[in-house]
Design an enzyme around this catalytic site. Structure first.
Site, short mmCIF file in Angstrom:
data_model
loop_
_atom_site.label_atom_id
_atom_site.label_comp_id
_atom_site.label_asym_id
_atom_site.label_seq_id
_atom_site.Cartn_x
_atom_site.Cartn_y
_atom_site.Cartn_z
N ARG A 96 91.60 53.58 64.18
CA ARG A 96 91.46 52.17 64.55
C ARG A 96 90.49 51.51 63.57
O ARG A 96 89.32 51.91 63.50
CB ARG A 96 90.94 52.07 66.00
CG ARG A 96 90.64 50.67 66.43
CD ARG A 96 90.30 50.52 67.91
NE ARG A 96 90.01 49.12 68.14
CZ ARG A 96 88.79 48.62 68.38
NH1 ARG A 96 87.74 49.42 68.49
NH2 ARG A 96 88.62 47.33 68.51
N HIS A 110 87.25 41.69 64.04
CA HIS A 110 86.08 42.42 64.52
C HIS A 110 84.85 41.71 63.94
O HIS A 110 84.11 42.25 63.14
CB HIS A 110 86.16 43.89 64.12
CG HIS A 110 85.29 44.82 64.91
ND1 HIS A 110 85.78 45.95 65.53
CD2 HIS A 110 83.97 44.79 65.21
CE1 HIS A 110 84.79 46.58 66.16
NE2 HIS A 110 83.67 45.89 65.96
N GLU A 154 86.21 42.77 71.39
CA GLU A 154 85.05 42.33 72.17
C GLU A 154 84.71 40.85 71.98
O GLU A 154 83.64 40.51 71.45
CB GLU A 154 83.82 43.19 71.83
CG GLU A 154 84.01 44.67 72.11
CD GLU A 154 82.70 45.47 72.00
OE1 GLU A 154 81.66 44.88 71.67
OE2 GLU A 154 82.73 46.69 72.25
N ASN A 166 86.33 49.20 75.59
CA ASN A 166 85.19 49.80 74.90
C ASN A 166 84.11 50.03 75.92
O ASN A 166 83.75 49.11 76.68
CB ASN A 166 84.65 48.87 73.81
CG ASN A 166 85.61 48.69 72.65
OD1 ASN A 166 86.65 49.36 72.58
ND2 ASN A 166 85.28 47.81 71.73
N TYR A 223 80.17 51.95 76.59
CA TYR A 223 79.01 52.72 76.13
C TYR A 223 78.05 53.06 77.25
O TYR A 223 77.54 54.17 77.33
CB TYR A 223 78.26 51.95 75.02
CG TYR A 223 79.08 51.86 73.76
CD1 TYR A 223 79.05 52.87 72.81
CD2 TYR A 223 79.95 50.79 73.53
CE1 TYR A 223 79.82 52.82 71.66
CE2 TYR A 223 80.74 50.73 72.40
CZ TYR A 223 80.68 51.75 71.46
OH TYR A 223 81.46 51.71 70.35
N GLU A 272 86.84 52.32 72.15
CA GLU A 272 85.56 52.73 71.55
C GLU A 272 84.74 53.43 72.60
O GLU A 272 84.66 52.97 73.75
CB GLU A 272 84.71 51.53 71.07
CG GLU A 272 85.17 50.90 69.81
CD GLU A 272 84.29 49.70 69.40
OE1 GLU A 272 83.09 49.68 69.74
OE2 GLU A 272 84.84 48.80 68.75
#
Ligand code: FCB
Length: 462
Positions: free
Chosen positions: A77, A121, A166, A295, A297, A364
């Site tokens: 990606r 991005h 995002e 994504n 985290y 991600e």
């Protein structure tokens, strides 16, 4: 019986983004993006770092594709740099710019690695920011034109497409908190930016559909916030609701349901009347998706403020003045982000319910740690990253077991790279990059990930 292996055909990938890895900032006709400009504002990026050279992926992509192939990746990606392929953000494409991506994609395909292309991005051509940037409606149309150009050029060889990465970060870190490019702190502008990013997604998806072969799959990548209330009090639950609206439902509302949430409109009524949303916009934004990228985290924990102290500065959450963020419990990464894989399971099951039938990908996931340099034998030991990945992959397995349709997982990141406002101080790669020589050294996590890919299982801890 808990699921112990990933389904056959599960796609294993790694992700990067153009400004974070390419370098070659002044080559091939590329013009500055908002990040080139932002990096030059003193104090904005740690150490005054810039993406001028980054990991030099622009020149070293063949070596990087070889590394991907050695690890055993099935997909890569990456993002296309808008100012590289359409230098002024308007008008015809730069063939020199497109040629770089043609070469990259051909090399990936030659190694049996599926390209997964993100159009945006975060590197808006500076000329478009100078004309008003994302708060201006025209930027959404510019994006659709750009999507058309890239779709036309690469549609014959790229099967999986993402419009935006995002958009929450672009709108709210860029235009409200001012910690990302372009560094503005204007709440009303940030909300306008959020809408125009969503509109850009819808118009971009339409433009792609018009030029891509039928088999191409179109997506958007979001960073939904797994936000939890500190206590079960009504005030804390309301704080949770506000942040959920301002970080997640502000995008999933229009994109998945074709409507902004009423509570979001009410919470932000003191900032804007949303009159920039025109008739027909929501239908455009709700363009059918072939998959949704998530994504993840770290989770968030919030409570309602117990005093009336004004917030200490510009916030990424306009309209949520009375909300306090707390550090969630648990171990932390070098970003100070709490490690909590349950948030990933939570988000995957949430979207399986909210968007039934829509395939999901973990687009991600990964962690920064203060990895040491390669040792005498050329090895970089990163046991903490392996533990992080293992925990999150186990969460993906639990989601699969619960019947969630997850087709792939992309580790962030293939390479250590330019981590936005943190510059080169945070290393997310499964491959170590020496920023002096630009030499690459796979870390032990790369080997571990390769084993997961080969066996389709998580090896026993130890
Ligand atoms: C995400 C970004 C990505 C990277 C990781 C750590 O928000 O999409 O570019 O910086 O965070």
């Amino acid at each position: 019986m808990p699921l112990t292996s990933f389904p056959p055909g599960f796609v294993w990938g790694a992700a990067t983004a153009a400004y974070q890895v390419e370098g070659a900032a002044h080559e091939g006709g590329r013009t500055p993006s908002i990040w080139d400009t932002f990096c030059r504002i003193p104090g904005k990026v740690r150490g005054g770092d810039t993406g001028d050279v980054a990991t030099d992926h622009y020149h070293r992509f063949r070596e990087d594709v070889r590394l991907m192939s050695d690890i055993g990746l099935g997909a890569y990606r990456f993002s296309v740099s808008w100012p590289r392929v359409q230098p002024t953000g308007r008008g015809p494409a730069s063939q020199r710019g497109l040629d770089f991506y043609r070469r990259l994609v051909d090399d990936l395909l030659a190694h049996g690695i599926q390209p997964v292309l993100t159009l945006y991005h975060w590197d808006l051509p500076q000329e478009l920011e100078s004309a008003g940037g994302w708060p201006e409606r025209g930027t959404a149309q510019r994006f659709a034109d750009y999507a058309h150009l890239v779709g036309e050029a690469l549609g014959d060889r790229v099967g999986s497409w993402t419009t935006l990465n995002e958009p929450w970060c672009s709108a709210f870190l860029g235009y409200a908190a001012g910690v990302h490019a372009p560094g503005r702190t204007d709440d009303a502008a940030a909300l306008r930016a959020a809408h125009h990013l969503s509109l850009a997604h819808g118009l971009g998806a339409q433009a792609l559909r018009a030029v891509l072969p039928r088999r191409a799959r179109i997506s958007v990548v979001l960073n939904p916030n797994d936000v939890r209330a500190l206590t079960g009090s009504a005030a804390d639950l309301d704080a949770r609701r506000r942040i959920d609206a301002l970080s997640t439902r502000i995008f999933t509302g229009p994109m998945l349901r074709g409507a902004y949430p009423d509570d979001l409109l009410a919470d932000t009524a003191g900032i804007t009347d949303w009159s920039f949303v025109r008739d027909g916009d929501l239908d455009v934004i709700k363009h059918p998706l072939d998959w949704l990228g998530i994504n993840y985290y770290t989770p968030s924990v919030v409570s309602a403020a117990t005093d009336n102290r004004p917030s200490p500065g510009p916030s990424a959450y306009p309209g949520a003045g009375g909300v306090v963020f707390h550090q969630p419990p648990g171990p932390r990464t070098a970003m100070d982000w709490t490690v909590d894989p349950s948030g990933l399971h939570e988000l995957l099951t949430r979207f399986a319910h909210e968007a039934p039938g829509l395939p999901l990908a973990v687009s991600e996931n990964g962690a920064a740690y203060d990895d040491g340099r390669p040792d005498g034998r050329g090895v970089v030991h990163d046991p903490e990253r392996i533990a992080y990945l293992r925990g999150h992959l186990a969460a993906v397995l639990r989601a699969l077991e619960d019947g969630v349709d997850v087709w792939g997982y992309f580790v962030w990141s293939l390479l250590d790279n330019f981590e936005w406002a943190y510059g080169y101080s945070k290393r997310f790669g499964i491959v170590y990059v020496d920023y002096g020589s630009l030499a690459r050294t796979p870390k032990s996590s790369a080997r571990w990930y390769g084993e997961v890919i080969r066996t389709g299982r998580l090896p026993a801890a130890g």
